[in-house]
Design an enzyme around this catalytic site. Structure first.
Site, PDB file in Angstrom:
ATOM      1  N   ASP A 298      35.794  30.937  54.353  1.00 41.08           N
ATOM      2  CA  ASP A 298      34.693  31.321  53.382  1.00 41.08           C
ATOM      3  C   ASP A 298      34.847  32.756  52.800  1.00 41.08           C
ATOM      4  O   ASP A 298      34.764  32.925  51.455  1.00 41.08           O
ATOM      5  CB  ASP A 298      33.163  31.060  53.708  1.00 41.08           C
TER       6      ASP A 298
ATOM      7  N   ARG B 143      25.462  28.178  58.489  1.00 43.25           N
ATOM      8  CA  ARG B 143      25.515  28.167  57.044  1.00 43.25           C
ATOM      9  C   ARG B 143      26.588  26.933  56.671  1.00 43.25           C
ATOM     10  O   ARG B 143      27.559  27.257  56.039  1.00 43.25           O
ATOM     11  CB  ARG B 143      25.990  29.598  56.384  1.00 43.25           C
TER      12      ARG B 143
ATOM     13  N   ASN C  62      28.294  24.851  46.918  1.00 42.86           N
ATOM     14  CA  ASN C  62      28.513  23.552  47.187  1.00 42.86           C
ATOM     15  C   ASN C  62      27.295  23.162  47.982  1.00 42.86           C
ATOM     16  O   ASN C  62      26.596  23.947  48.661  1.00 42.86           O
ATOM     17  CB  ASN C  62      29.776  23.346  48.139  1.00 42.86           C
TER      18      ASN C  62
ATOM     19  N   GLU D 219      34.667  28.878  59.749  1.00 43.69           N
ATOM     20  CA  GLU D 219      34.114  28.099  58.667  1.00 43.69           C
ATOM     21  C   GLU D 219      32.627  28.053  58.577  1.00 43.69           C
ATOM     22  O   GLU D 219      32.038  27.579  59.778  1.00 43.69           O
ATOM     23  CB  GLU D 219      34.939  26.388  58.767  1.00 43.69           C
ATOM     24  N   ASP D 220      32.012  28.324  57.576  1.00 41.69           N
ATOM     25  CA  ASP D 220      30.687  28.391  57.591  1.00 41.69           C
ATOM     26  C   ASP D 220      29.534  28.812  58.502  1.00 41.69           C
ATOM     27  O   ASP D 220      29.105  28.289  59.151  1.00 41.69           O
ATOM     28  CB  ASP D 220      30.339  26.687  57.350  1.00 41.69           C
TER      29      ASP D 220
ATOM     30  N   LYS E 167      37.484  19.483  56.973  1.00 40.64           N
ATOM     31  CA  LYS E 167      38.578  20.776  56.590  1.00 40.64           C
ATOM     32  C   LYS E 167      39.789  20.124  57.372  1.00 40.64           C
ATOM     33  O   LYS E 167      40.887  20.201  56.670  1.00 40.64           O
ATOM     34  CB  LYS E 167      38.181  21.970  57.228  1.00 40.64           C
TER      35      LYS E 167
HETATM   36  N1  NAD Z   1      34.011  26.912  46.182  1.00 42.03           N
HETATM   37  C1  NAD Z   1      34.161  27.322  47.236  1.00 42.03           C
HETATM   38  O1  NAD Z   1      35.480  27.179  47.606  1.00 42.03           O
HETATM   39  C2  NAD Z   1      33.110  27.934  48.265  1.00 42.03           C
HETATM   40  C3  NAD Z   1      33.640  28.605  49.364  1.00 42.03           C
HETATM   41  C4  NAD Z   1      32.728  29.377  49.950  1.00 42.03           C
HETATM   42  C5  NAD Z   1      31.352  28.994  49.794  1.00 42.03           C
HETATM   43  N2  NAD Z   1      31.112  28.564  48.731  1.00 42.03           N
HETATM   44  C6  NAD Z   1      29.798  28.037  48.537  1.00 42.03           C
HETATM   45  O2  NAD Z   1      28.981  29.541  48.321  1.00 42.03           O
HETATM   46  C7  NAD Z   1      27.552  29.489  48.476  1.00 42.03           C
HETATM   47  C8  NAD Z   1      27.287  30.768  49.362  1.00 42.03           C
HETATM   48  O3  NAD Z   1      28.176  30.874  50.473  1.00 42.03           O
HETATM   49  P1  NAD Z   1      28.062  32.061  51.351  1.00 42.03           P
HETATM   50  O4  NAD Z   1      28.855  31.953  52.583  1.00 42.03           O
HETATM   51  O5  NAD Z   1      28.344  33.390  50.622  1.00 42.03           O
HETATM   52  O6  NAD Z   1      26.413  32.235  51.685  1.00 42.03           O
HETATM   53  P2  NAD Z   1      25.507  33.462  52.048  1.00 42.03           P
HETATM   54  O7  NAD Z   1      24.327  32.763  52.700  1.00 42.03           O
HETATM   55  O8  NAD Z   1      26.309  34.296  53.025  1.00 42.03           O
HETATM   56  O9  NAD Z   1      25.092  34.221  50.697  1.00 42.03           O
HETATM   57  C9  NAD Z   1      24.459  33.568  49.633  1.00 42.03           C
HETATM   58  C10 NAD Z   1      24.223  34.848  48.717  1.00 42.03           C
HETATM   59  O10 NAD Z   1      23.470  34.255  47.801  1.00 42.03           O
HETATM   60  C11 NAD Z   1      22.219  35.188  47.308  1.00 42.03           C
HETATM   61  N3  NAD Z   1      21.287  34.480  46.608  1.00 42.03           N
HETATM   62  C12 NAD Z   1      20.335  33.834  47.338  1.00 42.03           C
HETATM   63  N4  NAD Z   1      19.611  33.423  46.153  1.00 42.03           N
HETATM   64  C13 NAD Z   1      20.027  33.989  44.968  1.00 42.03           C
HETATM   65  C14 NAD Z   1      19.414  34.066  43.671  1.00 42.03           C
HETATM   66  N5  NAD Z   1      18.308  33.186  43.434  1.00 42.03           N
HETATM   67  N6  NAD Z   1      19.987  34.695  42.630  1.00 42.03           N
HETATM   68  C15 NAD Z   1      21.273  35.620  43.299  1.00 42.03           C
HETATM   69  N7  NAD Z   1      21.741  35.459  44.306  1.00 42.03           N
HETATM   70  C16 NAD Z   1      21.034  34.624  45.305  1.00 42.03           C
HETATM   71  C17 NAD Z   1      21.732  35.594  48.742  1.00 42.03           C
HETATM   72  O11 NAD Z   1      21.257  36.759  48.777  1.00 42.03           O
HETATM   73  C18 NAD Z   1      23.279  35.980  49.559  1.00 42.03           C
HETATM   74  O12 NAD Z   1      23.736  37.123  49.096  1.00 42.03           O
HETATM   75  C19 NAD Z   1      27.485  28.257  49.314  1.00 42.03           C
HETATM   76  O13 NAD Z   1      26.699  27.188  48.618  1.00 42.03           O
HETATM   77  C20 NAD Z   1      28.753  27.804  49.673  1.00 42.03           C
HETATM   78  O14 NAD Z   1      28.675  26.241  49.674  1.00 42.03           O
HETATM   79  C21 NAD Z   1      31.940  27.733  48.151  1.00 42.03           C
HETATM   80  O1  LMR Z   2      33.608  23.362  52.008  1.00 43.81           O
HETATM   81  C1  LMR Z   2      33.835  23.555  50.894  1.00 43.81           C
HETATM   82  O2  LMR Z   2      33.683  22.656  50.117  1.00 43.81           O
HETATM   83  C2  LMR Z   2      34.402  24.999  50.398  1.00 43.81           C
HETATM   84  C3  LMR Z   2      33.383  26.118  51.246  1.00 43.81           C
HETATM   85  O3  LMR Z   2      34.209  26.248  52.198  1.00 43.81           O
HETATM   86  C4  LMR Z   2      32.008  25.942  51.353  1.00 43.81           C
HETATM   87  O4  LMR Z   2      31.461  26.554  52.216  1.00 43.81           O
HETATM   88  O5  LMR Z   2      31.515  25.593  50.380  1.00 43.81           O
HETATM   89 MG    MG Z   3      33.268  26.774  53.969  1.00 46.88          MG
END
Ligand code: NAD
Ligand code: LMR
Ligand code: MG
Length: 604
Positions: free
Chosen positions: A296, A183, A446, A272-273, A201
């Site tokens: 995450d 992911r 992201n 991570e991811d 990272k």
């Molecule tokens: N800003 C940050 O520091 C940060 C940190 C971690 C993750 N993220 C971002 O968050 C996002 C999700 O990461 P994750 O690890 O939780 O992924 P994940 O795949 O574990 O979870 C995604 C979730 O979103 C839901 N989803 C999908 N489509 C949807 C919709 N149309 N409406 C509502 N919910 C919906 C899914 O059902 C799931 O529950 C990624 O884009 C990642 O880059 C950002």
């Molecule tokens: O990598 C990033 O910028 C934040 C976070 O860990 C992500 O998975 O989106």
């Molecule tokens: Mg990440």
């Protein structure tokens, strides 16, 4: 008795302080001649002084003129700026990859110069080596590949990892970031190409936390990919097989964790991811045995919590009002559920209520809409946050985002869905009806194209008075009449470097919830009331080294008070316990590596 001077001398780091006039400590090198020029850890290019060229057998292998570090720096920056000028007007992806290439070439050649330009220009370069460009790099990794970086463990290496780990050339490793590529940001399963994420990272670890780059190790655990396009791509560099599942998958991760801790028992491993199911399972499996965390799930949670507390202050309310905020989290994956867990714990702690009643103010949606107890096949990880239907009057199982926003009038809308644009015009306009005088929109997914909305759209549709944060950077928004809509970057980069640094310098056995909470609280209290009132929830990335030192110190102190600290170098937990807050921060700062050319001393 503890003495700062002794602590400093005790450090094992090749370090020097910014702008310090102190002569840098020598660095031992076991190579000579061309081998040094081809080793980016030691290479100084034309910067080797003549005496050093003699000592290391470099005389004649370089043009005769010695160029100073400052001149090398200026020359690189001039090439970078000229690339910016020359690519102006070209498609964004082309420009971003060109910028990444020029930085990557320097990284491959001369790490000292690379990290100095990165630290000094972090605001400009973070979007290139980190999100969003790192996403594009991962998507194109097989084509961009020139030289390996880090280590690759694959399903085919089963039974070999314990010996393979000794192939890594550094004697000591402090910080490891590992992914299985399942992911990558919001881009899905990118298989082996996800290695770009641990590399990015760890660049942040060096730049923000001052971890010595000779002691970081990016890891790709290649257990196959379910990405059909990659499997069919003849140039794909990973295993061309479907992902391992179940016990077979866990056996590979177990073997890696054992191998790494056999060679470096004190190394910290950041997961991570990983796709959500493995993110949660590996966290539970290893966090009681190894010094590890999942960025995450846990890093994101701390950054989001700090931001959520900031939104309470931005409304001019006391922090105790946190328990009256209605917060809608969109996305119930590793990140969304991590945020919910930590935020519920914080409300419960602050209000003195149990976690069941602390959950009342939180609502979570996934791809099937509002999650309630009425859901068939309810994901067990999301179940603790599923609503009783009786508690969501006017809503039902699976209610859409727009229905939820219109009905609940939440104070905060926080996206971690990975779905670009899901906070559309209608949803954002509905946030004008929020019960908050200062509604908050967090579009945390992201890279940029996966953000739930853009900053400009958020201010345009939800109103000028909102507080806005995104996971990837956006420019501040011009609101007219000299007013500016401030864009925060709610990204776990504000926490993970400090978590790793604090764990390292305390010699923590484990990374506890208390240490992560201390990190989040430190970040939350970093901003002044004035800044918060202007909608500034997080420090500027320019000061990431300062905030990381503070977070690192908070984590260290928490490790000491929980008796998880085993000490670092010859600084034991007892000495750490005697340090005041200021002395702890100073201890952390002095142990942060800073790029300067150290005199190289050859040893056989
Ligand atoms: N800003 C940050 O520091 C940060 C940190 C971690 C993750 N993220 C971002 O968050 C996002 C999700 O990461 P994750 O690890 O939780 O992924 P994940 O795949 O574990 O979870 C995604 C979730 O979103 C839901 N989803 C999908 N489509 C949807 C919709 N149309 N409406 C509502 N919910 C919906 C899914 O059902 C799931 O529950 C990624 O884009 C990642 O880059 C950002
Ligand atoms: O990598 C990033 O910028 C934040 C976070 O860990 C992500 O998975 O989106
Ligand atoms: Mg990440």
């Amino acid at each position: 008795m503890w003495k700062l001077a002794r602590l400093v001398a005790a450090s094992n780091f090749r370090r020097a302080r910014p702008f310090s006039t102190a002569i840098p400590l020598p660095c031992i090198v076991h190579k000579r001649g061309a081998d040094i020029l081809h080793d980016p850890w030691f290479n100084k290019d034309t910067g080797f002084p003549l005496t050093e060229r003699d000592r290391l057998g470099l005389r004649g292998l370089l043009p005769p003129r010695v160029i100073s570090f400052q001149q090398q720096y200026a020359r690189f920056m001039e090439s970078y700026r000229s690339l910016e000028r020359n690519t102006m007007g070209q498609p964004e992806g082309v420009v971003s990859l060109a910028k990444w290439r020029i930085l990557n070439r320097l990284h491959d050649r001369n790490e000292t110069l690379y990290y100095r330009v990165l630290i000094d220009n972090i605001k400009d370069f973070a979007p290139v080596i980190y999100t969003p460009t790192v996403g594009l790099v991962c998507q194109n990794y097989s084509g961009l590949f020139r030289r390996p970086r880090g280590m690759y463990f694959s399903a085919k290496d089963k039974g070999e990892m314990m010996s393979m780990i000794y192939n890594w050339p550094a004697h000591q490793v402090d910080m490891i970031v590992i992914t299985d590529g399942s992911r990558i940001l919001g881009l899905g399963d990118l298989g082996v190409q996800g290695i770009g994420i641990p590399i990015g990272k760890l660049d942040m670890y060096v730049a923000a936390a001052g971890i010595n780059p000779q002691r970081v190790l990016p890891i790709m655990l290649d257990v196959g990919t379910n990405n059909k396009k990659l499997l069919e791509d003849p140039l794909y560099l990973g295993l061309r097989q479907p992902r391992l599942e179940g016990a077979e998958y866990l056996a590979i991760v177990d073997e890696f964790m054992e191998a790494v801790h056999t060679r470096w028992p004190k190394a910290i491993v950041q997961f991570e991811d990983f796709q959500a199911k493995w993110a949660f399972e590996t966290l539970e499996r290893y966090r009681g045995r190894f010094c590890m965390f999942n960025d995450d799930v846990q890093g994101t949670a701390g950054v989001a919590l700090a931001g959520l507390l900031g939104t309470v202050r931005a409304q001019g309310r006391p922090l105790s009002d946190f328990s009256n905020q209605k917060i809608v989290v969109v996305g119930a994956g590793s990140a969304g559920l991590g945020v919910l867990k930590m935020a519920v714990q914080a409300v419960s702690r602050m209000s003195g209520n149990n976690e069941t009643s602390a959950k009342k103010q939180f609502f979570v949606l996934d791809k099937d809409g509002l999650i309630t107890k009425a859901r068939k096949n309810l994901d067990p990880a999301a179940a603790p946050f599923a609503k009783e239907l009786a508690d969501v009057e006017g809503l039902r199982e699976g209610s859409s985002l727009i229905e939820v926003v219109k009905t609940l009038k939440p104070h905060v809308l926080l996206g971690l869905s990975g779905v670009g644009g899901i906070f559309n015009e209608e949803v954002l306009k509905a946030m004008r009806g929020s019960d908050s005088p200062r509604p908050a929109i967090f579009a945390m997914s992201n890279p940029t194209m996966n953000a739930e909305c853009t900053a400009a759209d958020a201010f345009k549709h939800a109103g000028d008075n909102i507080v806005f944060a995104s996971g990837s950077p956006f420019e501040n928004v011009d609101l007219g009449n000299g007013r500016v809509g401030h864009v925060n970057q709610a990204n776990n980069m504000y926490l993970f470097p400090g978590v790793g640094l604090g764990a390292l310098l305390s010699g923590a056995r484990l990374i506890s919830d208390g240490m992560l909470q201390a990190a989040a609280e430190c970040l939350a209290s970093y901003m002044t009331d004035d800044e918060i009132k202007r909608g500034v929830l997080y420090p500027s990335i320019d000061s990431i080294r300062d905030i990381t030192a503070e977070v690192g110190a908070a984590v260290l102190r928490s490790a000491v008070s929980e008796k998880l600290a085993e000490g670092h170098g010859d600084v034991g937990p007892k000495e750490m316990k005697q340090m005041s807050n200021e002395e702890t921060v100073e201890y952390v700062r002095r142990n942060m590596w800073y790029p300067v050319y150290s005199p190289l001393v050859h040893e056989k």
